[in-house]
Design a protein around this motif. Structure first.
Motif, PDB file in Angstrom:
ATOM      1  N   TYR A 118     -25.843  20.131   1.997  1.00  0.00           N
ATOM      2  CA  TYR A 118     -26.032  20.920   0.786  1.00  0.00           C
ATOM      3  C   TYR A 118     -25.699  20.056  -0.425  1.00  0.00           C
ATOM      4  O   TYR A 118     -24.844  19.175  -0.353  1.00  0.00           O
ATOM      5  N   TRP A 119     -26.417  20.339  -1.512  1.00  0.00           N
ATOM      6  CA  TRP A 119     -26.139  19.630  -2.767  1.00  0.00           C
ATOM      7  C   TRP A 119     -24.889  20.218  -3.369  1.00  0.00           C
ATOM      8  O   TRP A 119     -24.847  21.398  -3.692  1.00  0.00           O
TER       9      TRP A 119
ATOM     10  N   ALA B 271     -19.899   2.071   1.073  1.00  0.00           N
ATOM     11  CA  ALA B 271     -19.491   2.625  -0.230  1.00  0.00           C
ATOM     12  C   ALA B 271     -20.510   3.640  -0.724  1.00  0.00           C
ATOM     13  O   ALA B 271     -20.135   4.733  -1.183  1.00  0.00           O
ATOM     14  N   VAL B 272     -21.803   3.292  -0.596  1.00  0.00           N
ATOM     15  CA  VAL B 272     -22.855   4.213  -1.066  1.00  0.00           C
ATOM     16  C   VAL B 272     -22.813   5.495  -0.226  1.00  0.00           C
ATOM     17  O   VAL B 272     -22.877   6.612  -0.763  1.00  0.00           O
ATOM     18  N   ALA B 273     -22.673   5.348   1.100  1.00  0.00           N
ATOM     19  CA  ALA B 273     -22.620   6.526   1.979  1.00  0.00           C
ATOM     20  C   ALA B 273     -21.415   7.394   1.644  1.00  0.00           C
ATOM     21  O   ALA B 273     -21.517   8.620   1.594  1.00  0.00           O
ATOM     22  N   PHE B 274     -20.295   6.759   1.358  1.00  0.00           N
ATOM     23  CA  PHE B 274     -19.074   7.495   1.032  1.00  0.00           C
ATOM     24  C   PHE B 274     -19.271   8.333  -0.240  1.00  0.00           C
ATOM     25  O   PHE B 274     -18.907   9.508  -0.290  1.00  0.00           O
ATOM     26  N   VAL B 275     -19.871   7.720  -1.241  1.00  0.00           N
ATOM     27  CA  VAL B 275     -20.080   8.421  -2.517  1.00  0.00           C
ATOM     28  C   VAL B 275     -21.123   9.529  -2.353  1.00  0.00           C
ATOM     29  O   VAL B 275     -20.903  10.679  -2.754  1.00  0.00           O
ATOM     30  N   VAL B 276     -22.265   9.169  -1.727  1.00  0.00           N
ATOM     31  CA  VAL B 276     -23.362  10.144  -1.608  1.00  0.00           C
ATOM     32  C   VAL B 276     -22.948  11.331  -0.747  1.00  0.00           C
ATOM     33  O   VAL B 276     -23.081  12.492  -1.154  1.00  0.00           O
ATOM     34  N   PHE B 277     -22.432  11.037   0.471  1.00  0.00           N
ATOM     35  CA  PHE B 277     -22.113  12.138   1.388  1.00  0.00           C
ATOM     36  C   PHE B 277     -20.737  12.757   1.139  1.00  0.00           C
ATOM     37  O   PHE B 277     -20.424  13.812   1.673  1.00  0.00           O
ATOM     38  N   GLY B 278     -19.925  12.091   0.352  1.00  0.00           N
ATOM     39  CA  GLY B 278     -18.600  12.644   0.057  1.00  0.00           C
ATOM     40  C   GLY B 278     -18.588  13.527  -1.171  1.00  0.00           C
ATOM     41  O   GLY B 278     -17.763  14.422  -1.284  1.00  0.00           O
ATOM     42  N   PHE B 279     -19.514  13.280  -2.108  1.00  0.00           N
ATOM     43  CA  PHE B 279     -19.463  14.014  -3.373  1.00  0.00           C
ATOM     44  C   PHE B 279     -20.748  14.774  -3.704  1.00  0.00           C
ATOM     45  O   PHE B 279     -20.702  15.790  -4.369  1.00  0.00           O
ATOM     46  N   PHE B 280     -21.897  14.268  -3.287  1.00  0.00           N
ATOM     47  CA  PHE B 280     -23.145  14.890  -3.736  1.00  0.00           C
ATOM     48  C   PHE B 280     -23.863  15.655  -2.630  1.00  0.00           C
ATOM     49  O   PHE B 280     -24.066  16.849  -2.731  1.00  0.00           O
ATOM     50  N   LEU B 281     -24.259  14.935  -1.604  1.00  0.00           N
ATOM     51  CA  LEU B 281     -25.033  15.553  -0.527  1.00  0.00           C
ATOM     52  C   LEU B 281     -24.092  15.738   0.659  1.00  0.00           C
ATOM     53  O   LEU B 281     -23.946  14.851   1.487  1.00  0.00           O
TER      54      LEU B 281
END
Lengths: 170, 170
Positions: free
Chosen positions: A65-66, A33-43
């Motif tokens: 990219y951010w 879940a954390v990977a999905f949110v971080v790499f899907g929306f932010f980084l």
């Protein structure tokens, strides 16, 4: 000492061969879940194909990219930016012109408002000739670092600020 | 229960039914945005070409393109020398000629922004991605489109179109 070693061995074993219980399942779900949110929306990860940013970026590579919806308002001269081209396709280019600037290439040298621009990141020889182009009010002028490739094969020019998705982190 | 009460309840029930019918009719009616969205999907579908397509169906599809445009249709495409006013049949001819060059053509609409400016006019911005392959190899390109639509004979049609690159010199 031996007790310490056996504890370390047990930890290593536990890491590579975890006990498949509900706690492990929960941890795995949290990580996903954390990977999905971080790499899907932010980084956001991006693969690099093409040589237009050589030698700064090789023709094949990988970066993150951010993802910033307001990235276009924060860019300045010399920034490398990811530009939204098509769904899941981006251009990686360098900002060389801001709104109101006049950009031209004379004998391969970049001129901004009539002044030659020092570009230490451009290593390859360039012979481009480009008549003056005025950067629009909500635009920036972007170009790749590899100016040795033929001008017509190189995507560059004015880009709407709102198409800038973010800056690569390396 | 008195007759008076029964009358009131029945009146309220009829009113509620009427209100529900009006609401149902209203939500069942597609909005102009929905109609334009469907129309764009129809255009992309008509313009697409599959390898299995024969000459006749190709010509029919190209001819069908005319129905998506107003009789007089203007194009602003600064990158090329194709800016100007056209008749809808000329659009069909241009599509027929383009389709002959490729074995496959696929168009994708994204980043759609529809603004209905009056009951019978709308301005529509979107990113048009095109992918194709032919004897000369394959291509993959995208353009930003600004278009003005008009409701003619109950159908939304494109009256003018502006085409510009995601990154360009104008």
């Amino acid at each position: 000492m031996s007790e310490n070693n056996s504890e370390k061995r047990s930890l290593v074993k536990c890491f590579f061969k975890p006990k498949l219980d509900w706690k492990f399942g929960l941890r795995l779900l949290v990580v996903i879940a954390v990977a999905f949110v971080v790499f899907g929306f932010f980084l956001k990860p991006c693969f690099i194909y093409g040589s237009s940013m050589e030698p700064t970026y090789g023709s094949r590579g990988f970066t993150f990219y951010w993802n910033d919806p307001h990235a276009g308002d924060k860019v300045t001269y010399g920034d490398i930016v990811a530009i939204r081209y098509r769904t899941r396709e981006l251009f990686l280019k360098r900002v060389v012109g801001m709104p109101g600037d006049t950009i031209e290439f004379i004998g391969g040298k970049l001129y901004r408002n009539g002044q030659a621009v020092d570009e230490p990141y451009v290593k390859n020889p360039c012979v481009w000739e480009q008549p003056p182009v005025v950067v629009g009010p909500d635009q920036v002028f972007c170009v790749g670092d590899n100016r040795s490739m033929p001008r017509r094969q190189h995507q560059y020019g004015n880009v709407d600020r709102d198409r800038i998705a973010g800056k690569p982190i390396w | 229960m008195s007759v008076k009460h029964l009358k009131t309840i029945l009146s309220l029930l009829i009113l509620a039914l009427l209100a529900f019918a009006v609401y149902w009719f209203a939500i069942r009616q597609p909005s102009p945005e929905d109609l334009i969205k469907d129309r764009l999907a129809e255009i992309a579908d008509t313009a697409a070409k599959s390898p299995a397509e024969n000459d006749n169906s190709g010509l029919l599809k190209a001819a069908a393109m005319a129905k998506f445009f107003t009789d007089r249709f203007s194009v602003e495409w600064p990158e090329t020398d194709r800016s100007g006013e056209y008749e809808s049949r000329e659009v069909s001819q241009a599509f027929a000629a383009t389709r002959k060059l490729y074995n496959t053509l696929r168009f994708t609409v994204s980043e759609l922004q529809i603004k209905v400016t009056a009951p019978d006019t709308a301005s529509v911005d979107f990113l048009l991605s095109a992918d194709g392959s032919g004897s000369g190899g394959s291509f993959s390109d995208a353009r930003l489109i600004h278009s003005n639509w008009y409701l003619v004979d109950g159908k939304w049609r494109i009256g003018s179109i502006g085409i510009r690159p995601v990154m360009g010199l104008r």
